[in-house]
Structure formats: C-alpha cells, structure tokens
Design an enzyme around this catalytic site. Sequence first.
Site, PDB file in Angstrom:
ATOM      1  N   HIS A 202      73.509  42.485  43.212  1.00  0.00           N
ATOM      2  CA  HIS A 202      73.354  41.857  41.895  1.00  0.00           C
ATOM      3  C   HIS A 202      73.242  42.943  40.826  1.00  0.00           C
ATOM      4  O   HIS A 202      73.015  44.112  41.145  1.00  0.00           O
ATOM      5  CB  HIS A 202      72.077  40.991  41.849  1.00  0.00           C
ATOM      6  CG  HIS A 202      70.811  41.797  41.987  1.00  0.00           C
ATOM      7  ND1 HIS A 202      70.358  42.271  43.190  1.00  0.00           N
ATOM      8  CD2 HIS A 202      69.919  42.250  41.053  1.00  0.00           C
ATOM      9  CE1 HIS A 202      69.242  42.964  43.019  1.00  0.00           C
ATOM     10  NE2 HIS A 202      68.947  42.975  41.732  1.00  0.00           N
ATOM     11  N   ASP A 204      70.898  43.620  37.220  1.00  0.00           N
ATOM     12  CA  ASP A 204      69.689  43.092  36.581  1.00  0.00           C
ATOM     13  C   ASP A 204      70.063  42.621  35.177  1.00  0.00           C
ATOM     14  O   ASP A 204      70.771  43.318  34.450  1.00  0.00           O
ATOM     15  CB  ASP A 204      68.597  44.184  36.511  1.00  0.00           C
ATOM     16  CG  ASP A 204      68.042  44.519  37.900  1.00  0.00           C
ATOM     17  OD1 ASP A 204      68.332  43.780  38.865  1.00  0.00           O
ATOM     18  OD2 ASP A 204      67.316  45.525  38.014  1.00  0.00           O
ATOM     19  N   HIS A 259      73.477  46.653  42.619  1.00  0.00           N
ATOM     20  CA  HIS A 259      72.642  47.257  43.653  1.00  0.00           C
ATOM     21  C   HIS A 259      72.200  46.187  44.645  1.00  0.00           C
ATOM     22  O   HIS A 259      72.317  44.982  44.368  1.00  0.00           O
ATOM     23  CB  HIS A 259      71.450  47.994  43.024  1.00  0.00           C
ATOM     24  CG  HIS A 259      70.630  47.165  42.072  1.00  0.00           C
ATOM     25  ND1 HIS A 259      71.057  46.814  40.812  1.00  0.00           N
ATOM     26  CD2 HIS A 259      69.414  46.587  42.205  1.00  0.00           C
ATOM     27  CE1 HIS A 259      70.142  46.082  40.210  1.00  0.00           C
ATOM     28  NE2 HIS A 259      69.125  45.920  41.047  1.00  0.00           N
ATOM     29  N   ARG A 269      59.262  48.160  53.606  1.00  0.00           N
ATOM     30  CA  ARG A 269      59.562  48.752  52.290  1.00  0.00           C
ATOM     31  C   ARG A 269      58.811  47.936  51.238  1.00  0.00           C
ATOM     32  O   ARG A 269      58.844  46.697  51.271  1.00  0.00           O
ATOM     33  CB  ARG A 269      61.068  48.689  52.020  1.00  0.00           C
ATOM     34  CG  ARG A 269      61.475  49.142  50.616  1.00  0.00           C
ATOM     35  CD  ARG A 269      62.981  48.993  50.404  1.00  0.00           C
ATOM     36  NE  ARG A 269      63.337  49.188  49.007  1.00  0.00           N
ATOM     37  CZ  ARG A 269      63.619  50.366  48.452  1.00  0.00           C
ATOM     38  NH1 ARG A 269      63.601  51.469  49.192  1.00  0.00           N
ATOM     39  NH2 ARG A 269      63.920  50.450  47.171  1.00  0.00           N
TER      40      ARG A 269
END
Length: 350
Positions: A202, A204, A259, A269
């Site tokens: 996607h 941002d 990203h 993570r």
Amino acid sequence: MVVSQPALNQFLTCKQTTTKFTGIPEVDLSKPEAKALIVKACQEFGFFKLVNHGVPLDCMVNLENEAFKFFNQTQSEKAKAGPPDPFGYGSVRIGSKGDLGWIEYILLNINPDIISSQSLLIFRENPELFRCAVEEYISEMKRVCYQVLELMADGLEIEPRDVLSKLPRNEKSDCCFRMNHYPPCPEAIAAKGRHLIGFGEHTDPHIISVLRSNNTSGLQISLRDGTWVSVPTDHTSFFIIAGDSLQVLTNGRFKSVKHRVLAGTSKSRVSMIYFAGPPLSEKIAPLPCLMRKEEENLYKEFTWSEYKKAAYKSRLADNRLCLFEKSSTPPNQLNKMRETDQNAQVKKVF
Ligand SMILES: C=C1C[C@]23C[C@@]1(O)CC[C@H]2[C@@]12CC[C@H](O)[C@@](C)(C(=O)O1)[C@H]2[C@@H]3C(=O)O
Ligand SMILES: O=C(O)CCC(=O)C(=O)O
Ligand SMILES: [Fe+2]
C-alpha cells in the site's frame, strides 16, 4: 494472536524476495547537507532513513516494551478495545474492505477533537505507564516530523519554510499513530517459494509517516522499477515514508512509496508509525510557491477529508490517487463520489 478464522490459507502471500537492499538513502539530521539529501531521496525513493534525530533510544524502547505488554495480554482483554472504528485494537483484518494480514495493531487518533471511543478504551484497560510512553513518544515524533518537513521546504527552495510543516502543526490537524505487532509464524514461508504477508502492499495516504521498529526484519519497499527490496532494520533510526498527500503537494515531484511487511518465522516485529496529516478541511493541492510558470497542475481539487473518505473505501493495494488525477479519472466519477458522500451518513471519525 489467535488465528483460527479466517484460516491461514486465506491470507495473502507474495513471491519470496529477500534481497537486502544496501541503497536506502540515509539522512543525518545534524548535517548541513540534510535538506538536499531529503529532496533527492524523496524524488528517487519516496523513502529514507533518518539518523542523528535526537530522539532518546530510551523513549523508543520504553514504548516498545509497553506495546509488548499490551500485545501479550489475552485475546479477550485486547478485544475490549476493538474492533477498530477505525481506531482501537484490531487483528488480522486491515480496514473494512476484506484485507487480511498476519498482524495485530492499535490505531490511535492524535487530535482529541476527533473522538474515538475505541482508542480511549486502550488506555482505560491499561496502565497509566502506557499512556505516558505514548505521549512522550508522540511529542518527539511531532518535533522530528516538523524538522523533516522544514528541511524539505528548504531543499525545495520554497518559502515560507513552514509551508509544509504548518499542516500537521495546525491544532486541528488530523494525525494518527499506529503500533503494529507481527507475531512469529512458523508457517510464514509457504509452499512454492512464497511468503506470508503481514501488512499488504500500500501507500500511506498522509503527508509523511515516521516509522520505527524493533530489530526484526520484514519491511519492504517497491523501487521505481517495481522491484521489491527488503529494508535492513535499525532500531535506533527512523524511516520516513512519503505519502500520497506529499505527492500532490509537490505536484508529483515526490512520489508516495509502495511498501509492505512480510511475516517472520521466529521473531516478533513491533513497529510504531506516526502519520502526519493536515486538518480535515485543508485543500490538498500543489503548493503555488513550487509551481513553475505554466506548469500544469496534475490533480483535481480535493480536501483531506474527501481523500480520507475515499481511502477508507478502498482496498489496501488500490491506487487511491488515480481518482484525483486529472489524466486518469473520467470527469464525473469524482462528482459521483462527492454526491454519494453527501447522502451517506457522516461517520464520526471524519
Ligand atoms: C485497507 C485500508 C486500511 C487503511 C484504510 C484502507 O481502506 C486503505 C489505507 C489503509 C491505511 C494505510 C496507512 C495507515 O496504516 C492507515 C491507518 C491509513 O491511514 O491508511 C491504514 C488504514 C487502516 O488500517 O485503517
Ligand atoms: O509495520 C511496518 O513496518 C509498516 C506498517 C505500515 O506500513 C503501516 O502501518 O502503514
Ligand atoms: Fe504504511
């Protein structure tokens, strides 16, 4: 995180690409060349690593630990602050259009004027320490974000130097903050050289996003030629992501970067991202001070509120900006969207 429904085979996978990319631009905030490097990085990648930013490592690790405490609670405890509205606690489902990921997260609105009962619940059920760690971290994020945007204006040689930073600085600005947890998934490396997705590809929607993660890999960016490369981790630095709004404000000089995050097999993570946005009523248009004589404005007129509404109606991987590009939208499609919005019930978050 409990994943029984939907089953793992309904999650997105991608072709295995683990090339560690050594070419991520690095900007040292304490150096005079920072402004030129920011502009170059935003033109070439829409992405760069920020070092010497002045945020104490303690402040980052403190929040990371509090986030782990939150995510380590039982599913029923966490679920009290969800489902996201879009703020609050969410797991597996990203947005409202059916995107799934190997992820759980907390999404918080920063501006208290835009009330979300779900985000308040995160702190009602959790110790004061968590709220303090978030507040301390956000105030550092604001400082970093304004500094980066001011250097960007300097590098673009436009004035006044707060022409970009004044947007998130405005008391009515619409910024948000997200903490993502990607639990390890032993089955993340799927059959036929494919890999389980934590957060699908996607861009941002905001102006810039300031991302920090613990030392667990997974983040990838798409280069201009469409190749996906892995971003080497660095828990002491931030990564700056150019968003769709910055692309429009610079009339396409800077491009928002695609990203995604791959799930890992053995380590958790945790990432924390500050999304800097303008006030809802702000017109998002190329900055007049940047436009050359007779340069064509590539975008139709729209406000951040209109863009956000359109974004929240889209799937993660959709190209959200094309609806607002002069060259690619059939003339009446945008008007149709506006009419539908006027008739629709206004959601409290907008
Ligand atoms: C699928 C979606 C999730 C998202 C809203 C959207 O409809 C499309 C954009 C997504 C995104 C990506 C950046 C941020 O993480 C986010 C909070 C945003 O503003 O846009 C998310 C949205 C979300 O998770 O609700
Ligand atoms: O978790 C990450 O590293 C990136 C997440 C992201 O892109 C987002 O929350 O918008
Ligand atoms: Fe993102």
